[in-house]
Write an enzyme that holds these catalytic residues in place. Structure first.
Site, PDB file in Angstrom:
ATOM      1  CB  SER A   1     -11.411  39.317  62.877  1.00 12.84           C
ATOM      2  OG  SER A   1     -12.558  39.321  63.695  1.00 12.84           O
TER       3      SER A   1
ATOM      4  CE  LYS B   1     -10.693  44.732  60.192  1.00  8.72           C
ATOM      5  NZ  LYS B   1     -10.548  43.639  61.183  1.00  8.72           N
TER       6      LYS B   1
ATOM      7  CB  SER C   1     -14.240  42.160  61.902  1.00 10.27           C
ATOM      8  OG  SER C   1     -12.840  42.272  62.157  1.00 10.27           O
TER       9      SER C   1
END
Length: 490
Positions: A182, A79, A158
């Protein structure tokens, strides 16, 4: 080679160890697959093929000598919140354009020490603020799943880029962060496993901060065992992180095959919210029956302060974000917009660099921390947070784990909620409590809705009891026998 990308992490590390395939060959195939998918999914923010292949070659050398580590040679996606030395790290924000750290986050260091190979950076909501991966400066990410009429769906947020990459069989695992759901919500939306460990089990050092007391780094994986392997690699005390726990790391992998017979599973009545879709209620009821059939005792419990969790979260998280994001001022790194004086440089840089959702949360956070409202909002939210933790403490005196839905719906079309922040925030209704309490939780794919889209079940356990979480998660996975995959359209 593309068929190898469909294998689990556990399966591919066995193939690599047996020298059935080389890490270089596998990494080349993964890079090609990611780049082929990028125009349609928009899931990736940065590649460094030289770094990838260099790491893969080093893994092949270790494997040839029989010195491979836990995930030796497996390509892993990261990420865009975690610093990877020399690779663009922007948190998908314009304000960090051009930032390439000269250091490595603890999470990625541990993954590389365990033999993982850096594959790419994945897209996310800007500064992890969002539930649909639509606030990224690089544009929205599309799920590998599609709606009934071919409409593009959110992969969740997210950490949507990481979830999309794992669900599309483009990598063998990925990192995410879970501040209010998330990891678990994107995992549920894309039909994969997502784990949020106990707060402090994994280090936050080198990860761009959103809300420091709520951020939990964790893994995405294709199976429960894969997620245990990745969490095993990621966990451990870090002296550079003052919130890192000094506890030893248990054998998460061994826990996956253990019996759940005799465990008490709590079903909280407060999670049966008004308007819950029938498909969500059915998969939850089915999960209860699966665990009952596996020998568990089902206990109805109460978590009475659940209804206050979302309001408390959306005070605490923006407050911490407003403090953390004060460092982005155009002075030291990233974007800098000129102005007539120092104040105008600050104003111009932050106005240009931060997106609308980030600006909204900074404003909310600054407001609730202001002298006139600190007691009325922030202090009161922290008191509610304590009550939520006490609810869990009371519940875990009666039960070993808690079973709930992971999300209040299946994946929704891109753009369908972007004009309504409140509707978007409600996506976290089942997940924020675990963040506020700091307890571990995971999402396991358990079925599909009437449109054939994935639905997940959430398992929550007491702090530092990830072993029970993995036991129950593996039992749910075995009973669900979830095999649905997105049809390849990208």
């Amino acid at each position: 080679m593309s068929d190898l990308l469909k294998l689990s992490l556990d399966e591919i590390t066995t193939r690599l160890s047996n020298r059935d395939v080389s890490s270089v060959e596998l990494s080349k195939a993964a890079l090609e697959a990611c780049q082929d998918a990028q125009p349609a999914l928009n899931a990736f923010t940065a590649f460094d093929a030289d770094k990838t292949l260099s790491m893969a070659a080093a893994s092949d050398e270790k494997l040839a000598k029989g010195e491979g580590s836990l995930i030796e040679g497996a390509p892993i996606a990261i990420k865009d919140l975690f610093a990877v030395n020399g690779v663009s790290t922007t948190a998908c924000s314009h304000i960090l354009d051009g930032f390439k750290p000269t250091y490595e986050s603890t999470i990625t260091s541990k993954l590389w020490d365990a033999g993982g190979v850096f594959l790419c950076k994945t897209s996310m909501d800007e500064f992890a603020m969002g539930s649909s991966n639509e606030t990224a400066f690089t544009g929205p990410v599309s799920s590998p799943w599609q709606g009934e009429n071919g409409e593009k769906l959110t992969p969740g947020g997210s950490s949507g880029g990481s979830a999309a990459a794992v669900a599309a069989d483009l990598c063998f695992g990925a990192t995410g962060t879970d501040t209010g759901g998330s990891i678990r919500q994107p995992a549920a939306f894309t039909g994969i496993v997502g784990v949020k460990p106990t707060y402090g089990r994994t280090s936050r050092w080198g990860a761009v901060a959103f809300a420091s007391s709520l951020d939990h780094p964790g893994p995405f994986a294709k199976t429960v065992k894969d997620s245990a392997i990745l969490l095993q690699a990621m966990s451990g005390h870090d002296a550079k992180d003052s919130t890192s726990l000094p506890n030893d790391v248990p054998d998460f992998i061994a826990a996956c095959g253990q019996s759940v017979k005799g465990l008490k599973i709590g079903v909280p009545k407060e999670y049966r919210i008004d308007g819950m879709p029938d498909d969500i209620a059915k998969v939850w009821d089915q999960g209860v029956e699966w665990l009952k059939a596996a020998g568990c005792e089902i206990v109805e419990i109460s978590l009475p302060h659940t209804k206050y969790a979302l309001p408390a979260y959306y005070i605490v998280a923006p407050a911490e974000a407003s403090s953390n994001l004060a460092r982005y001022d155009g002075m030291r790194y990233g974007l800098r917009e000129d102005g007539e004086d120092l104040t105008s440089v600050y104003e111009n840089t932050r106005a240009s660099g931060f997106g609308e959702e980030v600006q909204r949360r900074i404003m909310i956070g600054t407001y609730v921390l202001s002298a006139g409202y600190y007691d009325a909002y922030y202090l009161r939210a922290q008191k509610v947070r304590t009550r939520i933790l006490q609810d869990f403490d009371t519940a875990f005196q009666k039960v070993d784990a808690i079973l709930t839905p992971s999300a209040p719906s299946a994946a929704f079309p891109l753009g369908s909620k972007s004009d309504d922040p409140i509707a978007m925030y409600l996506n976290d209704v089942f997940t924020v409590t675990a963040n506020l309490a700091g307890v571990p939780a995971m999402s396991v794919p358990a079925g599909v809705d009437a449109a054939g889209l994935p639905l997940g079940l959430q398992i929550i356990t007491r702090a530092l009891d990830e072993e029970t979480m993995f036991k129950v998660g593996a039992a749910v996975e075995d009973a669900a026998a979830f095999t649905a995959k997105p049809g390849k359209w990208w």
